[in-house]
Structures are given as structure tokens and as C-alpha cells.
Design an enzyme around this catalytic site. Structure first.
Site, PDB file in Angstrom:
ATOM      1  CD  GLU A 170       0.118  21.619 -18.794  1.00 12.46           C
ATOM      2  OE1 GLU A 170       0.358  20.414 -18.576  1.00 12.46           O
ATOM      3  OE2 GLU A 170       0.717  22.545 -18.223  1.00 12.46           O
TER       4      GLU A 170
ATOM      5  CG  HIS B 151       6.340  24.526  -9.865  1.00 13.38           C
ATOM      6  ND1 HIS B 151       5.711  25.691 -10.278  1.00 13.38           N
ATOM      7  CD2 HIS B 151       6.212  23.659 -10.888  1.00 13.38           C
ATOM      8  CE1 HIS B 151       5.254  25.529 -11.507  1.00 13.38           C
ATOM      9  NE2 HIS B 151       5.529  24.318 -11.902  1.00 13.38           N
TER      10      HIS B 151
HETATM   11  O1  X8Z Z   1       4.314  24.667 -14.401  1.00 14.60           O
HETATM   12  C1  X8Z Z   1       4.378  24.810 -15.599  1.00 14.60           C
HETATM   13  C2  X8Z Z   1       3.384  24.101 -16.507  1.00 14.60           C
HETATM   14  C3  X8Z Z   1       2.938  22.806 -15.939  1.00 14.60           C
HETATM   15  S1  X8Z Z   1       4.154  21.591 -16.005  1.00 14.60           S
HETATM   16  C4  X8Z Z   1       2.176  24.977 -16.704  1.00 14.60           C
HETATM   17  N1  X8Z Z   1       5.289  25.652 -16.150  1.00 14.60           N
HETATM   18  C5  X8Z Z   1       6.231  26.396 -15.325  1.00 14.60           C
HETATM   19  C6  X8Z Z   1       5.521  27.443 -14.497  1.00 14.60           C
HETATM   20  O2  X8Z Z   1       4.363  27.762 -14.781  1.00 14.60           O
HETATM   21  O3  X8Z Z   1       6.129  27.975 -13.567  1.00 14.60           O
HETATM   22  C7  X8Z Z   1       5.499  25.904 -17.571  1.00 14.60           C
HETATM   23  C8  X8Z Z   1       6.515  26.981 -17.636  1.00 14.60           C
HETATM   24  C9  X8Z Z   1       7.180  27.035 -16.302  1.00 14.60           C
HETATM   25 ZN    ZN Z   2       4.722  21.015 -17.898  1.00 17.11          ZN
END
Ligand code: X8Z
Ligand code: ZN
Length: 604
Positions: free
Chosen positions: A374, A503
Site C-alpha cells: 500500500e 475485486h
Molecule cells: O488487492 C490487493 C491489494 C490492494 S491493491 C491489497 N492485492 C490483490 C489481492 O489482495 O487480491 C494485492 C495482491 C493481490
Molecule cells: Zn494495490
């Protein structure tokens, strides 16, 4: 706002004052320049209000903040769509300057989920996305029949070794969080596809693939090419991990051949497997001998101290300290008295220096890496804060995701000694290199197929190749094909497991993380070469190297002003995104895995 891309919320709302394209006469170059200037001014100013709204709603979920966030999101989308449509009219004008042409393209392709212009559409879209995000934030699974929130269940999936409890958590989370969103997700897909078509894209997936300074089809082919480079390494890790899981749990839980049961891998989504390193660690002397989470706990680290430690790394490279407001305004731990979105994010609320992180930090190894991740976003945001508004972004979204991870690769045993977390006597000797590499591979290599398949699924959903009636089957098929994993219980089309991954409801494109996974090894290798490191690559830490910091800042401060190969060249000397640096880093492990895997069933 979370400036992963020029998102609809970052492109916030106000009076629509763009210079109109004249209906009668042909637009001129001067009009195009003025249009871009007007767009940058309006979007920058309005983005700040939208970001404040988004911050409040993400850190204090109520029906009221949902309603306000939905309204704010709709206005932002309307404004961004208006500028995107206008940009399309100027884009092919002969004689445009480099910057005007680039910025018109960024305006046209900058929305993540465009709404169509028909009345009510942006409100409907925004209500759907707000409702899905907020449900995800409030989502609960169960453990021993009792409700457990998202950040707690994530940590528990890493620590629990009882297959029945793992199954309970996995099934309850996916059933409670994913399944109820299915209808909203289908509606969201239909409306945003309409919006993408109005902007001249085949569908939303095509819009997403267009953001990489290259032909969208060539971009999709590039991701497949990178996957082929790293696939043998993943397959070797899968074969070995399955064997170890079978040894631990027996045939009734994990068979010796075929896919791996996904809840056994130490992570709700089986995306990173480092939490089960203890299960796969090489016998006896090969083992690393420490866990970063245990070290943090032993030294009494609290979440704020973990963030300070992360900041100290960036300071050692020569980056100025984080502003005082970062410490006042960030959400570092989960508030006890209200619902929030715990999934970690980094914010740049005023596009200058109002930097914040939002996390529900636990004192463990995962969150120590996530903090560095982050902060990488925050330092990138500040490095490009002198760029014009439309260039205030990563060279591509994979770059933005890779910076903090690059830094976190420097958390080596020697670095842990330097910061007082590990005793010199406990530094793993060279014969433990395989253990160190295996610990990293469980997170970094295991992630690769997941990083790819999430958007393979979404691209399929947006194109219609995966029909509304086949969401679950499409998800399970890709999970099996790329990751070689299966759910712990049979799923059917009343489920929606994709929706149980942050996501998907939050509509954050995911290919960026796949790119970041290979880019971070390219950046890390370049940094280690610059620092004159001669030992095994995985033992290199570029902590305290101001020259590396200066060169890194040169790339970061370019923002999105030039095509990403230019940025990549600035720091690494290469113009090619590839899996080669990652494969090279893990080469000794691959050789070792191939020996371990001899005579064992391979693949699934
Ligand atoms: O979503 C994230 C970050 C925020 S941009 C914590 N990541 C992905 C996830 O958690 O699925 C980082 C690694 C992959
Ligand atoms: Zn990130």
C-alpha cells in the site's frame, strides 16, 4: 481516491462545463487543446469531493453513506462519460500535439465501468456497485457456527489446519457473500456494457484491455505469453504442494493426484499459499527457521509500528517522510464500532499530499507485506503529483501494483537483522536457501494463475462467452484449468463464488496484479544490479540505497506521461514485460522441485 486507474470516482462531479464540439464546423486543434485543459481542471477539482465521499462511505458503512456514495458515484460517472464521449470526437483530428492526443485517449478509456447516457442509467449502475461493495464490506462467514467478519476469516484461513473448520469457513463465506450478489452482478454487467458500446468499445472487457499503450488483442496475447513462461514453475510447485498436503491430511482429504482442495492452501481464495509454508517446508535443515509474523509478535509490534517500519524503508531510499495527515487520517486497524471495507487500499485524496491507507491490519506476515504494498501506491502517487491531472497515474496499472511488492522482496533475513526483528544467530545459512525460495514461491508463484484467471472470467462475462446462467461453472472451470484447484464441496448455479472475492463486487480490474507479479521481479533485479549485489538474487536487499531510490523516483515521477515501455526502460533498461526475471529468481527452487517431484503424479 484509490488511483489504480482514472476511476469513475476519481473523475468526480460538478457542473458540466466542457467546451462543446461545434455541430456545424469541424473541430480544430486549438479546440481540442482547450477541451483537454477544461477536462483536467474540472475533473481534478471535482475528484477531491468524490474521494472524500468515497473515503467516508468505505470507512463508515451505513444506509446513509451508501445512498450518498451511490449518488456521488453516478454524478462522477456522468461527468467522466461526457468527457470520454467528447474526447472520442477529437481523437482522430490531424495535427494534435503528443500530449493532447495522449490525454484524449486517456479520457476516452479512463472509465472502469461506463454508464450509457440514457436517463437513470448512471444512478442504477452506481446503486448496484455501491450495494455490492457495501455487502462485501459487511460480509460474514462462520467458524464453529459463529459469525466471523472478513478480515478475521482471512487470518483464520491462514492459521487453521482442521479441514472441517476450513471447509465451514470457505463454504459460509462463499455462500453468504458471493451468492446474494449474483443478480446485481448480471445487471451491472449489462448496463456497463451498454456504456462501453456508446464509447465505441465492443464491451467492458475490451475497454479494460485497451489501457496498455498497445493493441488490445496484442495485450491479451502478451498475458498468455507471460503465463507460458511461468507455467512450468507453477506446475512444479502444485505437484509438490499437493504431495505435502496429501502427506499431512491423507487421501480422504487430499488425494495424491488431481486438483488440490482449495480451502487447504492457507488463503480464502487459494491465491497465495505462504501461510501453509509449515506444511510444505523441506524436512530438517532446509527449513527457514522463522516466520515474519512470529517475529513481529515476539517483538511486540503493533499495526502502527508495522506501518512506521514500512515508511522507514522508503525513507532509507531517500523518499521524504509521509505527511502528518497520513497518520491522522489513515485507517490502520478495524474500528470496533462500525462496518468498514477492510480490503486494503491506498488513497490520494487531494492528488497532492493527502495520502492515506485503509487497512484492518493484523500482526502477521501477510499484512507486513501488504503495508509495503500500500505504501508503494502512496509513494508513487506523491512522486507524480507534479504531473498534469491526466498523467497522475501509474505507467500502467501493473506498475502501480508492483512498486510496494518490489520493496517487500527486500525483506530478507539480513534486513530483518538490521531492523532488529531477527537475531544474527538465526539468519538462515546458505543451505536453507531452498527454504527461503520455497516460502517466497508459495506466495509469488502460486498467485500467477489466479492473477490471470480472474479477468479471464470477467472478460468472458462481459463478452457474453460466459452467460449469466453459467457464472459459477465458468468460474470453477477457470479455477481448475489455470490453478488446478477445486472447491471443497460441489457448487451449482445458485452460487456465485466470484462475488466472494473483493475485486469482483468492487469492480477493480485484476490483470494488473498478474502483471505486477512479474514486473516486481524485473524491478527488483534491476535495483539489485544497480546496487552492485553479487550474491544469490533472493538474498539482496536494496534497503538504504539512495542511488536506487533516485532512479526509482525517476520512473515513478513520470506517472502516465509516456507509454509504459519508456517507464520500464528508465528503471530497468528493458522495454519488455516478461516472466524471465521471476523464473531466474526461482531457478534453484525449480531444479530442486523437479528432483522432489520425480516419480510423483504431475498435473491434474
Ligand atoms: O488487492 C490487493 C491489494 C490492494 S491493491 C491489497 N492485492 C490483490 C489481492 O489482495 O487480491 C494485492 C495482491 C493481490
Ligand atoms: Zn494495490
Amino acid at each position: 481516491m484509490v488511483r489504480f486507474t482514472v476511476s469513475t470516482i476519481a473523475l468526480a462531479c460538478a457542473t458540466l462545463g466542457a467546451t462543446p464540439v461545434s455541430a456545424q464546423s469541424k473541430p480544430t486543434v486549438a479546440e481540442a487543446d482547450a477541451y483537454v485543459a477544461e477536462a483536467e481542471k474540472t475533473l481534478a477539482a471535482d475528484g477531491v469531493d468524490a474521494a472524500r465521499m468515497a473515503w467516508v462511505s468505505a470507512t463508515y458503512i451505513t444506509d446513509d453513506t451508501d445512498a450518498l456514495a451511490a449518488k456521488s458515484g453516478a454524478k462522477s460517472t456522468d461527468l467522466a462519460v461526457k468527457y470520454a464521449l467528447g474526447a472520442a470526437k477529437y481523437a482522430s483530428l490531424p495535427g494534435l500535439s503528443y500530449d493532447t492526443k495522449r490525454k484524449l485517449n486517456l479520457l476516452r478509456g479512463g472509465l472502469t465501468l461506463p454508464a450509457p447516457t440514457r436517463p437513470g442509467a448512471s444512478e442504477e449502475l452506481s446503486t448496484l456497485t455501491t450495494r455490492m461493495s457495501s455487502s462485501y464490506g459487511k460480509g460474514k462467514g462462520t467458524l464453529d457456527g459463529k459469525p466471523i467478519n472478513g478480515s478475521d476469516i482471512e487470518a483464520a484461513m491462514g492459521e487453521t489446519r482442521d479441514p472441517a473448520k476450513l471447509k465451514e469457513m470457505w463454504v459460509s463465506w462463499n455462500d453468504n457473500v458471493g451468492a446474494p450478489m449474483r443478480g446485481d452482478y448480471a445487471k451491472m454487467t449489462a448496463i456497463s456494457n451498454e456504456g462501453a458500446k456508446e464509447l465505441g468499445y465492443k464491451d467492458v472487457g475490451a475497454l479494460w484491455r485497451s489501457g496498455y499503450d498497445m493493441d488490445p488483442a496484442a495485450f491479451a496475447a502478451l498475458t498468455d505469453k507471460i503465463w507460458l513462461e511461468v507455467e512450468p514453475l507453477y506446475k512444479a510447485l502444485h505437484t509438490y504442494a499437493r504431495w505435502k498436503l496429501n502427506e499431512k491430511y491423507g487421501d480422504a482429504v487430499q488425494s495424491k493426484s488431481g486438483p488440490i482442495r482449495s480451502d487447504l492452501l492457507g488463503n480464502m481464495w487459494a491465491q497465495e499459499w505462504g501461510n501453509i509454508y509449515d506444511i510444505v517446508a523441506p524436512a530438517g535443515s532446509g527449513n527457514v527457521g522463522y516466520d515474519v509474523g512470529d517475529l513481529l509478535k515476539a517483538k511486540g509490534y503493533q499495526p502502527v509500528k508495522m506501518v512506521k517500519q514500512g515508511e522507514a524503508f522508503y525513507s532509507s531510499l531517500g523518499f521524504p517522510a509521509l505527511p502528518g495527515t497520513f497518520w491522522e487520517r489513515s485507517q490502520i486497524t478495524k474500528p470496533a464500532d462500525r462496518e468498514v471495507i477492510c480490503h486494503a487500499s491506498a488513497w490520494d485524496v487531494d492528488n497532492v499530499d493527502d495520502l492515506r491507507i485503509k487497512m484492518c491490519t493484523k500482526v502477521n506476515a501477510d499484512d507486513f507485506v501488504t503495508i509495503h504494498h500500500e505504501l508503494g501506491h502512496n509513494y508513487y502517487q506523491r512522486a507524480y503529483n507534479k504531473q498534469p491531472f491526466l498523467y497522475k497515474n501509474g505507467a500502467n496499472d501493473g506498475f502501480h501494483e508492483a512498486i510496494g511488492d518490489t520493496v517487500a522482496l527486500s525483506i530478507t533475513p539480513d534486513y530483518l537483522v538490521k531492523i532488529g526483528l531477527l537475531d544474527q544467530a538465526k539468519v538462515p545459512t546458505p543451505d536453507k536457501d531452498i527454504g527461503l525460495l520455497l516460502r517466497q514461491a508459495m506466495d509469488k508463484v502460486a498467485f500467477l494463475p489466479f492473477g490471470l484467471m480472474v479477468d479471464k472470467w470477467r472478460w468472458g462475462v462481459f463478452s457474453g462467452e460466459i452467460p449469466t446462467t453459467g457464472y459459477q461453472a465458468g468460474w470453477d472451470k477457470l479455477r481448475l484449468q489455470y490453478q488446478g484447484i477445486v472447491p471443497p464441496v460441489a457448487r451449482d448455479e445458485t452460487k456465485f463464488d466470484a462475488g466472494a472475492k473483493y475485486h469482483i463486487p468492487a469492480a477493480v480490474p485484476y490483470t494488473r496484479y498478474f502483471l505486477a507479479r512479474v514486473l516486481q521481479f524485473q524491478f527488483y533485479k534491476a535495483a539489485c544490479d544497480q546496487s552492485g549485489w553479487k550474491g544469490p538474487l533472493h538474498r539482496c536487499s536494496f534497503f538504504d540505497d539512495k542511488a536506487v531510490g533516485t532512479k526509482l523516483n525517476a520512473m515513478l515521477s513520470m506517472g502516465q506521461s509516456k507509454p509504459w515501455p519508456d517507464a520500464l526502460q528508465t528503471f530497468t533498461g528493458s522495454r519488455e514485460m516478461s516472466g524471465k526475471a521471476l523464473v531466474q529468481y526461482f531457478a534453484p527452487l525449480k531444479a530442486w522441485l523437479d528432483v522432489q517431484n520425480k516419480g510423483k503424479p504431475q498435473g491434474w
